[in-house]
Design a protein around this motif. Structure first.
Motif, PDB file in Angstrom:
ATOM      1  N   MET A 126     -11.828  27.464  18.963  1.00 46.54           N
ATOM      2  CA  MET A 126     -13.141  28.079  18.185  1.00 46.54           C
ATOM      3  C   MET A 126     -13.852  28.177  19.859  1.00 46.54           C
ATOM      4  N   ASP A 127     -13.950  27.310  20.879  1.00 48.21           N
ATOM      5  CA  ASP A 127     -14.186  27.249  22.000  1.00 48.21           C
ATOM      6  C   ASP A 127     -14.174  28.120  22.477  1.00 48.21           C
ATOM      7  N   ILE A 166     -21.680  28.919  20.172  1.00 46.04           N
ATOM      8  CA  ILE A 166     -22.676  29.644  21.542  1.00 46.04           C
ATOM      9  C   ILE A 166     -24.007  29.795  21.520  1.00 46.04           C
ATOM     10  N   ALA A 167     -24.727  29.517  20.928  1.00 43.65           N
ATOM     11  CA  ALA A 167     -26.217  28.550  20.619  1.00 43.65           C
ATOM     12  C   ALA A 167     -26.233  27.898  21.522  1.00 43.65           C
ATOM     13  N   ALA A 168     -25.667  27.047  21.833  1.00 42.16           N
ATOM     14  CA  ALA A 168     -25.032  25.539  22.806  1.00 42.16           C
ATOM     15  C   ALA A 168     -24.941  26.266  24.145  1.00 42.16           C
ATOM     16  N   ARG A 169     -23.942  27.124  24.350  1.00 40.31           N
ATOM     17  CA  ARG A 169     -23.703  27.622  25.543  1.00 40.31           C
ATOM     18  C   ARG A 169     -25.236  28.399  26.038  1.00 40.31           C
ATOM     19  N   THR A 257     -20.453  21.036  12.093  1.00 40.98           N
ATOM     20  CA  THR A 257     -21.883  20.230  12.407  1.00 40.98           C
ATOM     21  C   THR A 257     -22.024  19.594  13.163  1.00 40.98           C
ATOM     22  N   PRO A 258     -21.649  19.179  14.054  1.00 37.73           N
ATOM     23  CA  PRO A 258     -21.213  18.703  15.786  1.00 37.73           C
ATOM     24  C   PRO A 258     -22.785  19.573  16.802  1.00 37.73           C
ATOM     25  N   ALA A 259     -21.925  21.486  16.938  1.00 41.75           N
ATOM     26  CA  ALA A 259     -22.784  21.900  17.086  1.00 41.75           C
ATOM     27  C   ALA A 259     -24.516  22.768  16.718  1.00 41.75           C
ATOM     28  N   LEU A 260     -24.187  22.798  15.450  1.00 46.59           N
ATOM     29  CA  LEU A 260     -25.147  23.917  14.641  1.00 46.59           C
ATOM     30  C   LEU A 260     -26.627  23.594  14.731  1.00 46.59           C
ATOM     31  N   PRO A 261     -26.999  21.509  14.892  1.00 49.17           N
ATOM     32  CA  PRO A 261     -28.560  21.589  15.555  1.00 49.17           C
ATOM     33  C   PRO A 261     -28.775  22.641  16.637  1.00 49.17           C
ATOM     34  N   ALA A 262     -28.007  23.418  17.445  1.00 42.62           N
ATOM     35  CA  ALA A 262     -28.236  23.970  18.410  1.00 42.62           C
ATOM     36  C   ALA A 262     -29.195  25.070  18.324  1.00 42.62           C
TER      37      ALA A 262
END
Length: 355
Positions: A126-127, A166-169, A257-262
């Protein structure tokens, strides 16, 4: 002589009737072909593109609104599971057309190894998929016909694990449309297994055996077991391919869940199907509402839709599915699905103008 003339007259009438029938059938066939061609003509300007960025080469399609030189805001498509090409076997085109009516372009590409593209999508994590999309977005920002300040994401199913990454990046992501996204790989898989067993009328004994196999597979994945150990444990008749096993081994701990807050503070349209056998939509909605609080999250429910957002009754009738795909492809989707995405994007522009 009279009998001969009568027979000749009858033969002539039969020939004329046959000719009339064949002519009518030919006209009907031509009409049907014309109807199919008309229904599959979309109000778009499609451009085949080769995306080269970050050492990657992606073969894709940029679908632009029919009028105007831009720059146009852009929706970047992130596929679900499977060997998907840029158009998803034309499935995306009605969506692109709807988005184009809101003034938006769409960008999509073949998964690695699909349609002659280099690579192998089954070798991706996924990364990896998020990095690939980030490269495509960077490429798009270099296009004069794309508004680099108004780029957002559209993703279905497995893309639910990719969109937040993607949003985190890329902090420049302006919106996201998440269609039937999953939250946790293992919980989603168990939900899907039980839903399909219920649909197929499995007995309690069959259900228990399937769950035992699932528990065995989970234990093998947790200890990074090789493929041959997996086949011995579940039996060849129940086994996935070796390439698929490697893909699952690489991704089975996926959790949104870990990246969703991005995506917090970003306008998000969460699209949920009422008859989804793949994803537990109640869990998905609860997690999105918890991690993306505030007015930016909009949730759209489609009670009669399957996981694909095709009407459930259509998807589960091979004849209806084929005929609808041929003669009315825009009608494949649940009522309101296309218009609601268009309205979501139009609302973003209205809000921006008001500010």
């Amino acid at each position: 002589m009279k009998k001969h003339r009568t027979a000749t007259t009858r033969a002539g009438k039969a020939a004329r009737a046959l000719l009339a029938t064949l002519t009518a059938l030919a006209l009907l066939a031509a009409g049907l072909v014309g109807l199919v061609l008309w229904q599959h003509s979309y109000d778009l300007r499609e451009e085949a593109v080769t995306i080269r960025h970050g050492g990657r080469t992606l073969e894709g399609v940029l679908a632009l609104p029919p009028n105007g030189r831009g720059p146009h805001p852009l929706v970047v498509f992130v596929h679900g599971d499977g060997p998907v090409d840029a158009t998803h076997d034309t499935f995306y085109r009605p969506i692109w057309e709807s988005l184009a009516r809101a003034g938006y372009a769409s960008l999509s590409w073949n998964k690695p190894g699909v349609g002659g593209a280099p690579g192998d999508w089954l070798a991706q994590s996924m990364d990896d998929r998020a990095a690939e999309a980030a490269d495509a977005i960077a490429w798009a920002r270099g296009r004069p016909d794309v508004d680099g300040d108004r780029i957002g994401l559209w993703g279905a199913s497995q893309a639910g694990w990719v969109l937040p990454k993607i949003a985190a990046r890329d902090t420049g992501i302006r919106f996201a449309i998440a269609v039937s996204p999953a939250i946790d790989w293992h919980r989603q898989g168990r939900y899907n297994l039980l839903a399909e067993l219920r649909r197929d009328g499995a007995s309690d004994t069959e259900t228990a055996a399937a769950l035992r196999r699932r528990d065995t597979v989970r234990e093998l994945l947790d200890r990074s077991a090789p493929y041959d150990a997996y086949v011995r444990a579940v039996g060849r008749s129940h086994a996935m391919t070796a390439a698929r096993w490697r893909f699952v081994s690489r991704n089975h701990n996926a959790d949104a869940t870990p990246a969703l807050p991005a995506l917090r503070g970003t306008p998000v349209l969460l699209v949920l199907a009422g008859r989804d056998l793949n994803v537990d939509t109640a869990e998905t909605e609860a997690v999105y509402r918890r991690l993306l609080p505030g007015p930016g999250l909009r949730v759209a429910h489609y009670p009669g839709a399957a996981h694909s957002l095709v009407a459930y009754d259509v998807e589960n009738s091979p004849l209806r599915l084929t005929l609808t795909a041929l003669f009315a492809p825009r009608a494949l989707f649940a009522e309101g699905f296309l218009a609601d995405q268009r309205d979501f994007l139009a609302g973003l522009d209205t809000g921006a103008a008001a500010r």
